[in-house]
Scaffold this motif. Structure first.
Motif, PDB file in Angstrom:
ATOM      1  N   LEU A 239       0.826  -1.209   0.000  1.00 13.77           N
ATOM      2  CA  LEU A 239       0.000   0.000   0.000  1.00 13.77           C
ATOM      3  C   LEU A 239       0.859   1.258   0.000  1.00 13.77           C
ATOM      4  O   LEU A 239       0.482   2.272  -0.612  1.00 13.77           O
ATOM      5  CB  LEU A 239      -0.926  -0.006   1.213  1.00 13.77           C
ATOM      6  N   ALA A 240       2.007   1.213   0.673  1.00  9.36           N
ATOM      7  CA  ALA A 240       2.854   2.401   0.748  1.00  9.36           C
ATOM      8  C   ALA A 240       3.451   2.763  -0.602  1.00  9.36           C
ATOM      9  O   ALA A 240       3.869   3.914  -0.808  1.00  9.36           O
ATOM     10  CB  ALA A 240       3.972   2.176   1.770  1.00  9.36           C
ATOM     11  N   ARG A 241       3.510   1.849  -1.534  1.00 16.76           N
ATOM     12  CA  ARG A 241       4.118   2.098  -2.837  1.00 16.76           C
ATOM     13  C   ARG A 241       3.095   2.385  -3.923  1.00 16.76           C
ATOM     14  O   ARG A 241       3.438   2.389  -5.102  1.00 16.76           O
ATOM     15  CB  ARG A 241       5.010   0.913  -3.214  1.00 16.76           C
ATOM     16  N   LEU A 242       1.854   2.596  -3.531  1.00  6.57           N
ATOM     17  CA  LEU A 242       0.809   2.968  -4.484  1.00  6.57           C
ATOM     18  C   LEU A 242       0.589   4.476  -4.459  1.00  6.57           C
ATOM     19  O   LEU A 242       0.667   5.110  -3.401  1.00  6.57           O
ATOM     20  CB  LEU A 242      -0.505   2.256  -4.150  1.00  6.57           C
ATOM     21  N   ARG A 243       0.298   5.027  -5.615  1.00 11.66           N
ATOM     22  CA  ARG A 243      -0.080   6.429  -5.682  1.00 11.66           C
ATOM     23  C   ARG A 243      -1.460   6.607  -5.055  1.00 11.66           C
ATOM     24  O   ARG A 243      -2.225   5.640  -4.945  1.00 11.66           O
ATOM     25  CB  ARG A 243      -0.105   6.889  -7.135  1.00 11.66           C
ATOM     26  N   PRO A 244      -1.809   7.814  -4.665  1.00  5.77           N
ATOM     27  CA  PRO A 244      -3.130   8.024  -4.045  1.00  5.77           C
ATOM     28  C   PRO A 244      -4.280   7.530  -4.896  1.00  5.77           C
ATOM     29  O   PRO A 244      -5.211   6.882  -4.390  1.00  5.77           O
ATOM     30  CB  PRO A 244      -3.172   9.538  -3.820  1.00  5.77           C
ATOM     31  N   GLU A 245      -4.250   7.823  -6.218  1.00  3.55           N
ATOM     32  CA  GLU A 245      -5.353   7.388  -7.071  1.00  3.55           C
ATOM     33  C   GLU A 245      -5.368   5.863  -7.241  1.00  3.55           C
ATOM     34  O   GLU A 245      -6.432   5.251  -7.379  1.00  3.55           O
ATOM     35  CB  GLU A 245      -5.282   8.071  -8.446  1.00  3.55           C
ATOM     36  N   GLU A 246      -4.180   5.236  -7.192  1.00  4.14           N
ATOM     37  CA  GLU A 246      -4.121   3.781  -7.288  1.00  4.14           C
ATOM     38  C   GLU A 246      -4.689   3.137  -6.026  1.00  4.14           C
ATOM     39  O   GLU A 246      -5.410   2.136  -6.095  1.00  4.14           O
ATOM     40  CB  GLU A 246      -2.671   3.337  -7.501  1.00  4.14           C
ATOM     41  N   ARG A 247      -4.360   3.711  -4.878  1.00  7.23           N
ATOM     42  CA  ARG A 247      -4.877   3.171  -3.629  1.00  7.23           C
ATOM     43  C   ARG A 247      -6.388   3.324  -3.560  1.00  7.23           C
ATOM     44  O   ARG A 247      -7.095   2.412  -3.119  1.00  7.23           O
ATOM     45  CB  ARG A 247      -4.214   3.884  -2.448  1.00  7.23           C
ATOM     46  N   THR A 248      -6.903   4.459  -4.000  1.00  9.82           N
ATOM     47  CA  THR A 248      -8.355   4.664  -4.004  1.00  9.82           C
ATOM     48  C   THR A 248      -9.049   3.657  -4.910  1.00  9.82           C
ATOM     49  O   THR A 248     -10.075   3.075  -4.543  1.00  9.82           O
ATOM     50  CB  THR A 248      -8.677   6.100  -4.464  1.00  9.82           C
ATOM     51  N   GLN A 249      -8.472   3.434  -6.091  1.00 14.68           N
ATOM     52  CA  GLN A 249      -9.066   2.472  -7.021  1.00 14.68           C
ATOM     53  C   GLN A 249      -9.059   1.065  -6.431  1.00 14.68           C
ATOM     54  O   GLN A 249     -10.040   0.315  -6.535  1.00 14.68           O
ATOM     55  CB  GLN A 249      -8.282   2.493  -8.332  1.00 14.68           C
ATOM     56  N   LEU A 250      -7.952   0.708  -5.795  1.00 16.98           N
ATOM     57  CA  LEU A 250      -7.854  -0.623  -5.174  1.00 16.98           C
ATOM     58  C   LEU A 250      -8.898  -0.776  -4.077  1.00 16.98           C
ATOM     59  O   LEU A 250      -9.566  -1.821  -3.990  1.00 16.98           O
ATOM     60  CB  LEU A 250      -6.455  -0.829  -4.602  1.00 16.98           C
ATOM     61  N   VAL A 251      -9.067   0.199  -3.241  1.00 17.47           N
ATOM     62  CA  VAL A 251     -10.036   0.130  -2.146  1.00 17.47           C
ATOM     63  C   VAL A 251     -11.444  -0.015  -2.698  1.00 17.47           C
ATOM     64  O   VAL A 251     -12.258  -0.795  -2.183  1.00 17.47           O
ATOM     65  CB  VAL A 251      -9.907   1.372  -1.245  1.00 17.47           C
ATOM     66  N   HIS A 252     -11.769   0.699  -3.770  1.00 19.85           N
ATOM     67  CA  HIS A 252     -13.103   0.584  -4.364  1.00 19.85           C
ATOM     68  C   HIS A 252     -13.317  -0.795  -4.979  1.00 19.85           C
ATOM     69  O   HIS A 252     -14.412  -1.361  -4.887  1.00 19.85           O
ATOM     70  CB  HIS A 252     -13.295   1.669  -5.423  1.00 19.85           C
ATOM     71  N   LEU A 253     -12.281  -1.348  -5.600  1.00 20.75           N
ATOM     72  CA  LEU A 253     -12.403  -2.680  -6.208  1.00 20.75           C
ATOM     73  C   LEU A 253     -12.550  -3.776  -5.157  1.00 20.75           C
ATOM     74  O   LEU A 253     -12.974  -4.887  -5.484  1.00 20.75           O
ATOM     75  CB  LEU A 253     -11.192  -2.966  -7.091  1.00 20.75           C
TER      76      LEU A 253
END
Length: 841
Positions: free
Chosen positions: A310-324
């Motif tokens: 999680l620490a190596r994801l960009r903010p938009e990538e982390r948001t997308q992952l959480v939604h998925l």
């Protein structure tokens, strides 16, 4: 970057030379005094001397991945190969094993740069940027170092590069341009994105059948085998047993097949049994950790691994992952678009980056559609974050609506496939949403989609295993019954289909609720004017009555269903009539089987002969199709139970051999073995009681795999055979025969069929008292020779050319020639007409 560096150390294993660099550093920035590219890159880190060397444990379940890696690296254009996959999947371990066994060979070398040894990645990044700048400036020292490394056919291996990927990628692009003969292999969770990069994706281990037939043999399940190996490293006496195998399997599935999670779970076996470890894993998987250092993994716990990703994801990538994470299992892009509103443009590119970083795992399906999944531990952590967000409620509603539409659409379309077994967790989550909303229509649609998965032979019996099928079918039955309690009473069609599904599931589970559900379903189908549905329910009611040991009621149900199927089958005006023809022929077979087991052998033989004559009249030639095979099998069982003759034995042996070619889910396979044992015992022809006991154990195994319990008539017949076997054998012999049954082959069982006549032979009957065989019709007898008449009579018995040849002791081709002459002399065009001619004159 100045300072003295130690000379590289070389390690030779299986013809592969591995250079590992150690050294000390002073001030980065200078390029003087460097002895090689390793000093330039790794002046502040060390590489383990044993990166490529003797492995502490055997690599499990990765033979195909090794073959894929070998195929990719052997390609002429494979100058840059990236081995990628989710964190904790075992990428470094796999690449180490690859180079240990399949390195460049004598004269080649592998130089390893392991960035996991870097304590300060910012310094390593600075070094890489300075080196890249020197490459652009044409620094003589750098050029000289590159030329030294490129002097032979070497391989450069870069591992754990994620934190310096942005600085390493352009340097490797320049290196490839200067030294195209050198192969570069990179190992990490993210692909570099360079032109010409070849990617080898490594996925979690397969968790296999959740309820294996032989729990003590884990070799067919790589995840379980890895657990056992790791458990024995800390507890050598640990063994997989029938008692702990389900918990071990559940642990491996809970871990999502991720080797790191499996190893961490197995390490707890020192103090806890698998069931306690499973409970701990389900409650808090992040709490599992390893106490010692691992040579190929940087992660000491599941929580550390998830936090690292999680620490190596960009903010938009982390948001997308959480939604998925609203998806409980694998999903397609079509499903993601349907659930996540506004998944366009930038969101697509974000998902592509998530795939590149191994946060989304792609899996190509047979139909060409891409299916995506999130590693289990990561999805669980992301789902926890999603539950605390305001958008969670809206996403959950959209998720439930998507799967309701998918289930209802497949139902309405009839032939359209519904959600597959990989969507089971999502269907259950959607059902829970609609249960809370009190929407009985949506609940019924989803329950029917789950029922379709259980009812499919490819997904229920063989795909799931006996224990898992019973669990999932029982859960599906409870959901269907719950939907029935809130389903609108005025929707007769929906009510009928839900009741039918509940009745079929209850029948498979031998539940007493089956009769009530099916009776109500029959009435609801009639109210909805759905004659095909009513016909299906009548057939299932016949099966329920037969299983309950009520042959008269079963016969009445089958006869009523047969009469209902006859008009539509004779219409021949639509595709539905073809289905009715198949249904009617199935009912004839079932009715003949019921009469056979009830002891009415003449009537059973008459029905089986009539059904076979109709089946053989189908286009494609005699004996083609499963219908003819199953009908011939019913006739064979009737004939053998009527007479212990060579002809009856040959007919049964031929039919049994063909039944053995059907799938394990075919109920006739178990029934065939049971009738074999019952008939041999009835004719006092048992010569090998251990083999007979093993045959019945194999039949039990097949029934468990098919999800169909043994009907009461067969239970009543098999019970005395088993009782006799228990008396003939010692307790140890009987237990051994039962245990060996599931591993018995079909041909081993068929060897029980005796080929010789009974001994001693019966006393000869005086000629005066002998009963002559029924005379053939005079017109037929006059027209045919003796051999032709014999062939014609055997054809009328439903025998194939092979059996006739065996019975008469002639070649099969000779039988064909005789049959052609018979047809020509009698004016017949088919075997069916020959049968009718002999029975009507």
């Amino acid at each position: 970057m100045t300072g003295a560096a130690a000379a590289p150390r070389s390690h030779t294993s299986t013809g592969t030379t591995t250079s590992t660099t150690t050294g000390t550093s002073t001030t980065p920035g200078s390029s003087q005094g460097h002895s090689g590219l390793g000093d330039l890159l790794l002046n502040r880190m060390t590489t383990p001397a044993g990166y490529i060397g003797t492995t502490p444990t055997e690599l499990i379940g990765r033979s195909r991945d090794l073959e894929r890696l070998a195929a990719v690296t052997a390609a002429p254009d494979a100058g840059l190969v990236t081995v990628t996959g989710p964190a904790g999947v075992g990428k470094s371990r796999l690449v180490m094993e690859f180079f240990r066994h399949r390195g460049d060979g004598p004269g080649g070398g592998v130089e390893v740069f392991d960035f996991a040894q870097v304590t300060d990645t910012s310094v390593a990044g600075l070094m890489l940027r300075q080196l890249r700048e020197q490459c652009y400036e044409g620094s003589p020292a750098v050029r000289k170092a590159l030329e030294r490394v490129a002097a032979g056919k070497h391989t450069l291996l870069f591992d754990h590069y994620e934190d310096v990927a942005d600085d390493l990628a352009p340097l490797l692009a320049e290196f490839r341009r200067c030294c195209p003969q050198v192969r570069i292999v990179c190992v990490g969770t993210a692909r570099l994105g360079l032109y010409g990069e070849r990617v080898v994706r490594i996925g979690p281990l397969a968790t296999g059948d959740p309820a294996p037939a032989v729990p003590a043999a884990p070799a067919a399940n790589p995840a379980v085998e890895l657990f056992v190996q790791c458990a024995r490293s800390v507890r050598p006496e640990f063994a997989l047993t029938a008692e702990n195998a389900p918990d071990v399997l559940a642990l491996c599935r809970q871990a999502g097949g991720l080797p790191l999670a499996i190893e961490l779970a197995a390490a707890q076996i020192t103090l806890a049994e698998p069931d306690l470890i499973l409970e701990r894993f389900e409650n808090d998987p992040g709490d599992l950790h390893r106490p010692d250092h691992h040579p190929y993994s940087r992660h000491a716990s599941i929580a550390d691994m998830v936090a690292w990703v999680l620490a190596r994801l960009r903010p938009e990538e982390r948001t997308q992952l959480v939604h998925l994470a609203v998806f409980q299992g694998p999903f397609t892009m079509r499903a993601a678009v349907g659930v996540l509103d506004g998944l366009h443009g930038a969101a697509y590119r974000t998902m592509e980056r998530l795939i590149d970083k191994s946060v989304l795992i792609p899996d190509e399906q047979h139909d060409g559609e891409l299916r995506l999944s999130i590693p289990h531990a990561l999805r669980r952590a992301a789902a926890g974050l999603l539950a605390r967000l305001p958008v969670h409620t809206a996403l959950r509603r959209a998720h439930a609506e998507h799967f309701r539409s998918a289930a209802a659409g497949a139902w309405a379309a009839g032939g359209r496939p519904g959600p597959g077994p990989e969507a089971r967790a999502d269907l259950l989550a959607a059902f829970e949403h609609w249960r809370q909303a009190g929407d009985g229509t949506a609940m019924a649609a989803i329950a029917h989609a789950l029922y379709a998965q259980c009812a499919s032979p490819a997904q229920s019996s063989v795909g799931l295993g006996a224990g898992a099928f019973a669990v999932e079918a029982g859960q599906c039955l409870r959901l269907a019954e719950e939907a029935l309690r809130v389903l609108p009473a005025d929707d007769h069609r929906l009510l009928a289909r839900t009741l039918e599904a509940a009745g079929d599931l209850a029948l498979r589970l031998a539940s007493p609720a089956a009769r009530d559900h099916l009776t109500r379903a029959y009435a609801a189908h009639r109210a909805a004017h759905d004659e095909q549905g009513a016909l299906r329910c009548l057939t299932l009611l016949g099966e329920e009555a037969y299983a309950a040991g009520e042959p008269d009621r079963a016969r009445r149900c089958f006869e009523e269903a047969h009469a209902a199927a006859l008009p539509s089958a004779q219409s021949g005006t639509s595709a539905g009539s073809a289905d009715s023809v198949a249904t009617r022929r199935h009912l004839v077979r079932r009715l003949a089987a019921v009469l056979r087991d009830a002891g009415d052998l003449p009537r059973a033989r008459e029905l089986a002969l009539a059904g076979l004559a109709e089946e053989l009249g189908e286009p494609g030639g005699p004996g083609h199709g499963s219908g003819a095979l199953l009908t011939r099998y019913v006739l064979a069982t009737v004939r053998w139970r009527e007479h212990d003759s060579a002809q009856a034995r040959a007919l049964f042996a031929d039919a049994a051999e063909q039944i053995g070619t059907l799938s394990e889910s075919a109920p006739e396979r178990a029934e065939c073995l049971e009738l074999l044992a019952v008939t041999l015992n009835a004719w006092h022809r048992v010569t090998d009681w251990p083999a007979l006991t093993a045959t019945l154990a194999l039949a039990d195994h097949l029934r468990r795999r098919s999800g169909r319990a043994r009907p009461k008539p067969l239970r009543d017949m098999v019970g005395p055979v088993l009782a006799t076997a228990a008396q003939e054998l010692t307790a140890e012999q009987f237990a051994g025969a039962v245990a060996s049954g599931p591993a018995m082959t079909w041909h081993d069982a068929l060897r029980l069929i005796p080929a010789a006549p009974p001994a001693p032979p019966p006393a000869p009957v005086p000629a005066a008292a002998a009963v002559p065989p029924p005379p053939a019709p005079s017109a037929v007898a006059t027209a045919l020779t003796k051999r032709e008449l014999e062939v014609a009579l055997l054809v009328a018995e439903g025998m194939t050319n092979r059996i006739i040849a065996r019975e008469l002791g002639i070649a099969e081709w000779t039988v064909v020639n005789h049959l052609r002459k018979v047809m020509r002399k009698l004016g017949c065009q088919s075997r069916v007409q020959v049968t009718r001619r002999l029975s009507s004159t």
